[in-house]
Design a protein around this motif. Structure first.
Motif, mmCIF file in Angstrom:
data_model
loop_
_atom_site.group_PDB
_atom_site.id
_atom_site.type_symbol
_atom_site.label_atom_id
_atom_site.label_comp_id
_atom_site.label_asym_id
_atom_site.label_seq_id
_atom_site.Cartn_x
_atom_site.Cartn_y
_atom_site.Cartn_z
ATOM 1 N N LEU A 85 28.074 45.979 86.109
ATOM 2 C CA LEU A 85 29.213 46.267 86.985
ATOM 3 C C LEU A 85 30.372 46.852 86.199
ATOM 4 C CD1 LEU A 85 30.551 46.100 89.772
ATOM 5 C CD2 LEU A 85 31.228 43.755 89.220
ATOM 6 N N THR A 86 30.621 46.314 85.012
ATOM 7 C CA THR A 86 31.721 46.802 84.175
ATOM 8 C C THR A 86 31.500 48.248 83.755
ATOM 9 O OG1 THR A 86 32.118 44.565 83.319
ATOM 10 C CG2 THR A 86 33.009 46.412 82.041
ATOM 11 N N VAL A 87 30.271 48.566 83.386
ATOM 12 C CA VAL A 87 29.954 49.911 82.894
ATOM 13 C C VAL A 87 29.830 50.923 84.026
ATOM 14 C CG1 VAL A 87 28.227 51.306 81.682
ATOM 15 C CG2 VAL A 87 28.832 49.042 80.813
ATOM 16 N N SER A 88 29.095 50.550 85.090
ATOM 17 C CA SER A 88 28.789 51.522 86.148
ATOM 18 C C SER A 88 29.697 51.412 87.359
ATOM 19 C CB SER A 88 27.339 51.344 86.610
ATOM 20 O OG SER A 88 27.203 50.150 87.363
ATOM 21 N N ARG A 89 30.264 50.209 87.585
ATOM 22 C CA ARG A 89 31.072 49.900 88.769
ATOM 23 C C ARG A 89 30.271 49.977 90.063
ATOM 24 N NH1 ARG A 89 35.545 53.937 88.531
ATOM 25 N NH2 ARG A 89 36.253 52.935 90.447
ATOM 26 N N PHE A 90 28.953 49.784 89.949
ATOM 27 C CA PHE A 90 28.088 49.701 91.122
ATOM 28 C C PHE A 90 27.630 48.260 91.296
ATOM 29 C CE2 PHE A 90 26.955 54.305 90.167
ATOM 30 C CZ PHE A 90 27.650 54.816 91.255
ATOM 31 N N ASN A 144 29.184 53.825 96.778
ATOM 32 C CA ASN A 144 30.578 53.533 96.475
ATOM 33 C C ASN A 144 30.705 52.682 95.222
ATOM 34 O OD1 ASN A 144 32.195 54.605 98.840
ATOM 35 N ND2 ASN A 144 30.605 53.430 99.885
ATOM 36 N N ARG A 145 31.762 52.933 94.451
ATOM 37 C CA ARG A 145 32.012 52.180 93.232
ATOM 38 C C ARG A 145 32.960 51.017 93.509
ATOM 39 N NH1 ARG A 145 30.187 54.931 88.663
ATOM 40 N NH2 ARG A 145 29.647 57.110 89.041
ATOM 41 N N PHE A 146 32.793 49.978 92.720
ATOM 42 C CA PHE A 146 33.584 48.765 92.859
ATOM 43 C C PHE A 146 35.001 48.969 92.338
ATOM 44 C CE2 PHE A 146 35.166 44.824 90.930
ATOM 45 C CZ PHE A 146 35.096 43.959 92.010
ATOM 46 N N ARG A 154 40.944 46.468 93.204
ATOM 47 C CA ARG A 154 42.153 46.623 94.023
ATOM 48 C C ARG A 154 41.880 46.374 95.492
ATOM 49 N NH1 ARG A 154 43.711 52.512 92.062
ATOM 50 N NH2 ARG A 154 41.452 52.635 92.301
ATOM 51 N N GLY A 155 40.617 46.065 95.816
ATOM 52 C CA GLY A 155 40.323 45.742 97.210
ATOM 53 C C GLY A 155 39.938 46.945 98.030
ATOM 54 N N ARG A 156 39.839 48.102 97.366
ATOM 55 C CA ARG A 156 39.404 49.311 98.048
ATOM 56 C C ARG A 156 38.378 49.989 97.188
ATOM 57 N NH1 ARG A 156 40.815 49.219 103.364
ATOM 58 N NH2 ARG A 156 42.842 48.253 103.539
ATOM 59 N N SER A 157 37.349 50.566 97.805
ATOM 60 C CA SER A 157 36.348 51.273 97.003
ATOM 61 C C SER A 157 36.951 52.534 96.436
ATOM 62 C CB SER A 157 35.128 51.630 97.879
ATOM 63 O OG SER A 157 35.520 52.496 98.908
ATOM 64 N N ALA A 158 36.492 52.920 95.272
ATOM 65 C CA ALA A 158 37.023 54.126 94.623
ATOM 66 C C ALA A 158 36.626 55.376 95.369
ATOM 67 C CB ALA A 158 36.536 54.183 93.175
ATOM 68 N N GLU A 159 35.582 55.230 96.149
ATOM 69 C CA GLU A 159 35.101 56.399 96.909
ATOM 70 C C GLU A 159 34.871 55.973 98.349
ATOM 71 O OE1 GLU A 159 31.613 57.791 94.983
ATOM 72 O OE2 GLU A 159 32.549 57.944 93.012
ATOM 73 N N ARG A 160 35.912 55.960 99.125
ATOM 74 C CA ARG A 160 35.790 55.487 100.498
ATOM 75 C C ARG A 160 34.871 56.387 101.288
ATOM 76 N NH1 ARG A 160 36.395 50.649 102.275
ATOM 77 N NH2 ARG A 160 37.293 51.054 104.273
ATOM 78 N N GLY A 161 34.147 55.754 102.189
ATOM 79 C CA GLY A 161 33.273 56.516 103.035
ATOM 80 C C GLY A 161 32.686 55.628 104.099
ATOM 81 N N PRO A 162 31.842 56.157 104.960
ATOM 82 C CA PRO A 162 31.317 55.376 106.079
ATOM 83 C C PRO A 162 30.354 54.290 105.646
ATOM 84 C CG PRO A 162 30.237 57.521 105.958
ATOM 85 C CD PRO A 162 31.361 57.533 104.983
ATOM 86 N N HIS A 163 29.890 54.323 104.377
ATOM 87 C CA HIS A 163 28.932 53.328 103.933
ATOM 88 C C HIS A 163 29.540 52.366 102.927
ATOM 89 C CE1 HIS A 163 25.764 55.470 105.994
ATOM 90 N NE2 HIS A 163 26.084 56.558 105.359
#
Length: 216
Positions: free
Chosen positions: A137-142, A201-203, A206-215
């Motif tokens: 998670l730290t490296v990929s944020r997935f 989407n990446r973790f 801040r409570g929001r995904s770095a790449e917001r989207g429908p999924h």
């Protein structure tokens, strides 16, 4: 009789949808209608914030720990080896989370509840798997990739422990590890598709995904 009570109780405990109930306290009436629609902690984080996500995480882990501890206190005649009753209670809790009767059998992905179960049953393997998750998670944020690699590591460690001569590990945890990996792959099948297509989407803490989207 007591075995049935333990197993049914474990399933009903695992089925408690904390990922749906806690967001309601933070102004989100139905978390299933926002973000990814999942009742897991990641979707709660993205749509409610850090505090409710941490609460959901802790409660989902507890759903795995408590049934196993309850089974540990029972003297079973159906399961002379208490480990099998403990494991059965843990698996029932995981199934309850994934297929909750309260929500029409449509629940979460079972990762945190499984973590609680196996932290209690196979602590060393579970801690190593947790470390793999954190590093990934730290490296990929997935989050999804971390969950998949953690389940893979859990299987690998149990294979090494058992076939390496650690007779304190019950053989049942080898096929169970395979089953767990299959479960994680199944519940993350949509995430796997997005990982392969580059749209996952990446973790973000801040409570929001770095790449917001429908999924999300």
């Amino acid at each position: 009789m007591i075995e049935s009570i333990i197993l049914v109780g474990a399933y009903l405990t695992g089925a408690i949808p904390f990922g749906l109930l806690i967001p309601r306290l933070y102004g989100v009436p139905d978390i299933r209608k926002v973000g990814s629609g999942n009742i897991g902690a990641t979707n709660v984080l993205r749509n409610c914030g850090v505090a409710p996500a941490l609460i959901v995480t802790a409660l989902d882990i507890a759903k795995g720990v408590l049934p196993v501890l309850a089974a540990s206190l029972v003297a079973s005649t159906v399961f002379p080896d208490r480990e099998y009753l403990r494991l059965g209670a843990g698996l029932a809790a995981i199934l309850g989370h994934i297929f909750p009767v309260y929500l029409g059998f449509r629940g979460g992905k079972g990762v945190n509840t499984a973590l609680g179960v196996f932290l209690t049953l196979t602590t060393i393997s579970a801690l190593i798997a947790l470390a793999v998750f954190i590093v990934t998670l730290t490296v990929s944020r997935f989050v999804s990739l971390g969950s998949i690699l953690a389940a893979t590591a859990f299987l690998g460690i149990n294979l090494i422990l058992y076939y390496g001569g650690d007779h304190s590990l019950n053989f049942i945890y080898v096929p169970i590890s395979i089953l767990l990996l299959g479960m994680i792959l199944f519940t993350h099948r949509s995430n796997i598709k997005r990982l392969l297509s580059g749209t996952e989407n990446r973790f973000s803490v801040r409570g929001r995904s770095a790449e917001r989207g429908p999924h999300a």
